[in-house]
Scaffold this motif. Structure first.
Motif, PDB file in Angstrom:
ATOM      1  N   LEU A 187       0.816  -1.206   0.000  1.00  0.00           N
ATOM      2  CA  LEU A 187       0.000   0.000   0.000  1.00  0.00           C
ATOM      3  C   LEU A 187       0.854   1.263   0.000  1.00  0.00           C
ATOM      4  N   THR A 188       2.085   1.164  -0.473  1.00  0.00           N
ATOM      5  CA  THR A 188       2.978   2.322  -0.456  1.00  0.00           C
ATOM      6  C   THR A 188       2.914   3.148  -1.745  1.00  0.00           C
ATOM      7  N   GLY A 189       2.282   2.617  -2.771  1.00  0.00           N
ATOM      8  CA  GLY A 189       2.223   3.310  -4.054  1.00  0.00           C
ATOM      9  C   GLY A 189       0.878   3.961  -4.302  1.00  0.00           C
ATOM     10  N   PRO A 190       0.656   4.455  -5.517  1.00  0.00           N
ATOM     11  CA  PRO A 190      -0.610   5.130  -5.839  1.00  0.00           C
ATOM     12  C   PRO A 190      -1.810   4.190  -5.858  1.00  0.00           C
ATOM     13  N   VAL A 191      -1.575   2.912  -6.133  1.00  0.00           N
ATOM     14  CA  VAL A 191      -2.665   1.923  -6.103  1.00  0.00           C
ATOM     15  C   VAL A 191      -2.198   0.699  -5.317  1.00  0.00           C
ATOM     16  N   PRO A 192      -3.113  -0.023  -4.653  1.00  0.00           N
ATOM     17  CA  PRO A 192      -2.731  -1.256  -3.969  1.00  0.00           C
ATOM     18  C   PRO A 192      -2.166  -2.260  -4.961  1.00  0.00           C
TER      19      PRO A 192
END
Length: 208
Positions: A187-192
């Motif tokens: 969950l660290t980016g723009p989308v899961p």
């Protein structure tokens, strides 16, 4: 030698749960059931226990250990969660999922991924695991109970005790678990982004 506790899978006996919790607080590593597989668990502040597990499982410094939390309120103390991540966490917890999230300052550096400064976090649905977490002052540091060369996680408490008797403070027998690990969602980016497909349903998410 590991103590052996037979704990009811649906109605855990509080006295036995407290005994297991006291062994964790005293620096012991325990084997306990989750809603995916059996897992190793130990106090998050216990550096020596963490290194023993690295040796036992042949893990490198890049490995994400998991903080197993009692609920979302506890989880938010150790991970930074934005609105999008929170909505997904609410939908999927408790359950057989591990979430990779940015760590807060409450997480010691040695528990974070050395480059990304992230931590794996989960909230299990297993009644024994939740009772143990409730009895402890902080989350358990944890990893799947699967040793080098094994195809699946170990699933029989008596076999775990027989093989790891001198490595563990306690084995909690809560009956058989699933033979799969959790699904892992970054969950660290723009989308899961699903980085490991495991027991939890991730058909509605993007797979790496």
């Amino acid at each position: 030698m590991a103590e052996f506790f037979e704990i009811h899978p649906d109605n855990p006996q509080p006295r036995l749960v407290r005994e297991v919790a006291s062994l964790v607080e005293a620096g012991g590593i325990v084997a306990y059931p989750t809603d995916s597989s059996y897992a190793f668990g130990w106090a998050m502040g216990d550096k020596s226990a963490q290194e023993r597990i690295r040796r036992l499982k042949h893990l490198d410094k890049q490995h994400h250990f998991t903080l197993v939390c009692e609920g979302l309120s506890e989880l938010s103390s150790y991970a930074r969660v934005d609105n999008q991540a929170y909505r997904l966490l609410r939908a999927l917890t408790p359950g057989p999922y591990t979430f990779i999230l940015p760590a807060t300052r409450q997480v010691p550096n040695r528990l974070q991924h050395p480059k990304r400064k992230t931590i794996g976090i989960r909230v299990p649905a297993n009644p024994i695991a939740l009772a143990l977490l409730e009895a402890l002052p902080e989350p358990l540091l944890s990893t799947t109970l699967q040793l080098p060369g094994q195809i699946h996680p170990m699933n029989a408490a008596w076999e775990i005790r027989e093989l790891l008797d001198h490595e563990l403070a306690a084995v909690v027998d809560g009956g058989p678990c699933a033979l799969e690990s959790t699904s892992v969602i970054d969950l660290t980016g723009p989308v899961p982004l699903v980085t490991r497909v495991g027991l939890g349903d991730v058909s509605h998410l993007e797979v790496a």
